[in-house]
Enzyme design. Structure first.
Site, PDB file in Angstrom:
ATOM      1  N   MET A 181       0.842  -1.201   0.000  1.00 27.49           N
ATOM      2  CA  MET A 181       0.000   0.000   0.000  1.00 27.49           C
ATOM      3  C   MET A 181       0.881   1.256   0.000  1.00 27.49           C
ATOM      4  SD  MET A 181      -3.087  -1.076   2.609  1.00 27.49           S
ATOM      5  CE  MET A 181      -4.097   0.332   2.100  1.00 27.49           C
ATOM      6  N   SER A 182       0.835   1.984  -1.116  1.00 24.51           N
ATOM      7  CA  SER A 182       1.641   3.196  -1.255  1.00 24.51           C
ATOM      8  C   SER A 182       0.901   4.437  -0.781  1.00 24.51           C
ATOM      9  CB  SER A 182       2.043   3.387  -2.721  1.00 24.51           C
ATOM     10  OG  SER A 182       0.889   3.643  -3.514  1.00 24.51           O
ATOM     11  N   CYS A 215      13.873   0.689  -7.899  1.00 29.26           N
ATOM     12  CA  CYS A 215      13.021   0.578  -6.711  1.00 29.26           C
ATOM     13  C   CYS A 215      12.239  -0.731  -6.740  1.00 29.26           C
ATOM     14  CB  CYS A 215      12.067   1.772  -6.645  1.00 29.26           C
ATOM     15  SG  CYS A 215      10.984   1.782  -5.189  1.00 29.26           S
ATOM     16  N   GLY A 235      -0.576  -2.685  -6.838  1.00 29.69           N
ATOM     17  CA  GLY A 235      -1.445  -1.913  -7.721  1.00 29.69           C
ATOM     18  C   GLY A 235      -0.846  -1.614  -9.072  1.00 29.69           C
ATOM     19  N   CYS A 260       9.420   9.860  -7.526  1.00 26.45           N
ATOM     20  CA  CYS A 260       8.754  10.299  -6.303  1.00 26.45           C
ATOM     21  C   CYS A 260       9.643  11.157  -5.418  1.00 26.45           C
ATOM     22  CB  CYS A 260       8.248   9.086  -5.528  1.00 26.45           C
ATOM     23  SG  CYS A 260       9.551   7.953  -4.984  1.00 26.45           S
TER      24      CYS A 260
END
EC number: 2.8.1.13
Length: 373
Positions: free
Chosen positions: A25-26, A118, A142, A214
């Site tokens: 979950m990001s 990553c 996701g 990010c």
């Protein structure tokens, strides 16, 4: 009361006897919907978020991932759907394996892809191990790719929504990881995912997507490199492929193969492009567009997911490029027709139709024109 849900339409494809599922979950809408899908299977679902960089630097910022507000959003979603949620501090690991590598690649005259590094490291290696340690039967994410059961086992395929496809960034996924991973959004368009989030009452339904890199909040990647490598702005010569000195530059980090703007070289009969970067001599080599044509590329660290596949393939050499016909001869990728904008440091991802066969890092290129060699 939650609205009706149609699990058959949005199949998680978890193992039939799955008792525990870990979801990465990001804090974004995609992973939040995956967590909701997993919870609806009846299996015990655990949300895991990796804190990847400083909380304070990302508080209140949109377009981030795995920090600050994103962690709070992930926790809120977990509370909403009634699952456990854990946060693991991987800031130092992310800094050393992704951010420092990003700076080193630019200093070496290559064009890095931190999202792949990553996925190779903290997301599909460390997170993979966390899920195993938690006793999960699978790890769901996701990402917009499809996992298809083929005759020889699990295969990685492009997403049904070509505009959202992330297969280029997942070429380094190993077969063992693919056997354990699940990508339930691969068959869905993004608008439908947001609709599901809204129907389930998730607070992130309208949250903006995370940006490409990010940890570069304002898009100024050069600032990140300078912070880590103070000599990044050391200048040098801009040289034509025929040997002529064309001018000087303000630091290698400001240039990449295929770049035209920002060279500040006027009065030329034809536009000039960055053809290659000589990091050792701190030289930017420029030439006409024809000099960008590449006939082949040498790949390093090739990851192969294609099994015994031996048919014709296509290669994608940039995330936004279209796959082009090519053939793989050992570690040498040979293009059927000259390809442009092939930059060392980027990835070459190999496909058979929609299936991802694997890929490797572009270590060097072979110019199609003899004078550009």
């Amino acid at each position: 009361m939650q609205p009706p849900f149609q699990p058959a339409q949005f199949d998680l494809k978890a193992p039939p006897d799955a008792r525990r599922i870990v979801v990465a979950m990001s804090g974004g809408v995609d992973s939040s919907v995956v967590a909701a899908l997993a919870a609806r299977t009846g299996a015990e679902t655990i949300g895991v978020t990796l804190q990847l960089y400083d909380h304070g630097a990302a508080v209140g910022r949109t377009g981030s991932c795995c920090a600050g507000q994103d962690i709070r959003d992930a926790r809120a979603v977990a509370d909403r759907i009634g699952i456990a949620h854990y946060v693991f501090d991987y800031e130092s690991r992310f800094r050393d394996s992704v951010i420092a590598d990003f700076a080193d690649e630019y200093m070496a005259g290559r064009t890095p892809i931190p999202c792949v590094k990553c996925n190779m490291g903290v997301k599909f290696t460390d997170l993979f191990q966390i899920a195993r340690d938690l006793g999960a039967d699978c790890l769901a994410t996701g990402h917009y790719v499809r996992r298809v059961e083929g005759p020889q086992g699990a295969e990685l395929h492009r997403a049904a929504d070509s505009a959202r496809d992330q297969s280029y960034f997942l070429f380094a996924t190993t077969q063992a990881q693919l056997d354990y991973l699940r990508f339930p959004l691969g068959g869905l368009p993004k608008p439908q995912v947001r609709e599901i989030a809204a129907e389930l009452g998730l607070s992130v339904a309208l949250k903006p997507d995370s940006q490409d890199i990010c940890f570069v909040p304002d898009g100024d990647y050069a600032k990140i490199v300078r912070k880590l490598r103070p000599d990044a702005d050391e200048g040098g010569d801009i040289v034509h492929i025929d040997g002529r000195l064309m001018g000087t530059h303000k630091g290698m980090i400001h240039y990449t193969v295929g770049q035209r703007k920002g060279l500040e070289i006027g009065g030329q009969a034809e536009p000039l492009y960055v053809v290659r970067l000589d990091a050792e001599a701190r030289r930017v080599i420029v030439g006409p567009k024809a000099a960008l044509a590449v006939s082949a590329a040498r790949l390093s660290d090739i990851n192969w997911l294609g099994g015994d596949f031996a048919g014709p393939l296509t290669a994608k050499v940039r995330s936004m490029a279209k796959p082009v016909p090519a053939r793989l001869e050992g570690d040498r990728l040979v293009f059927d027709a000259p390809e442009y904008g092939v930059a060392p440091g980027q990835a070459a991802v190999l496909y058979a139709g929609d299936r991802v066969l694997g890929g490797g890092w572009i270590a060097a290129t072979e110019a199609a024109l003899a004078e550009a060699a």
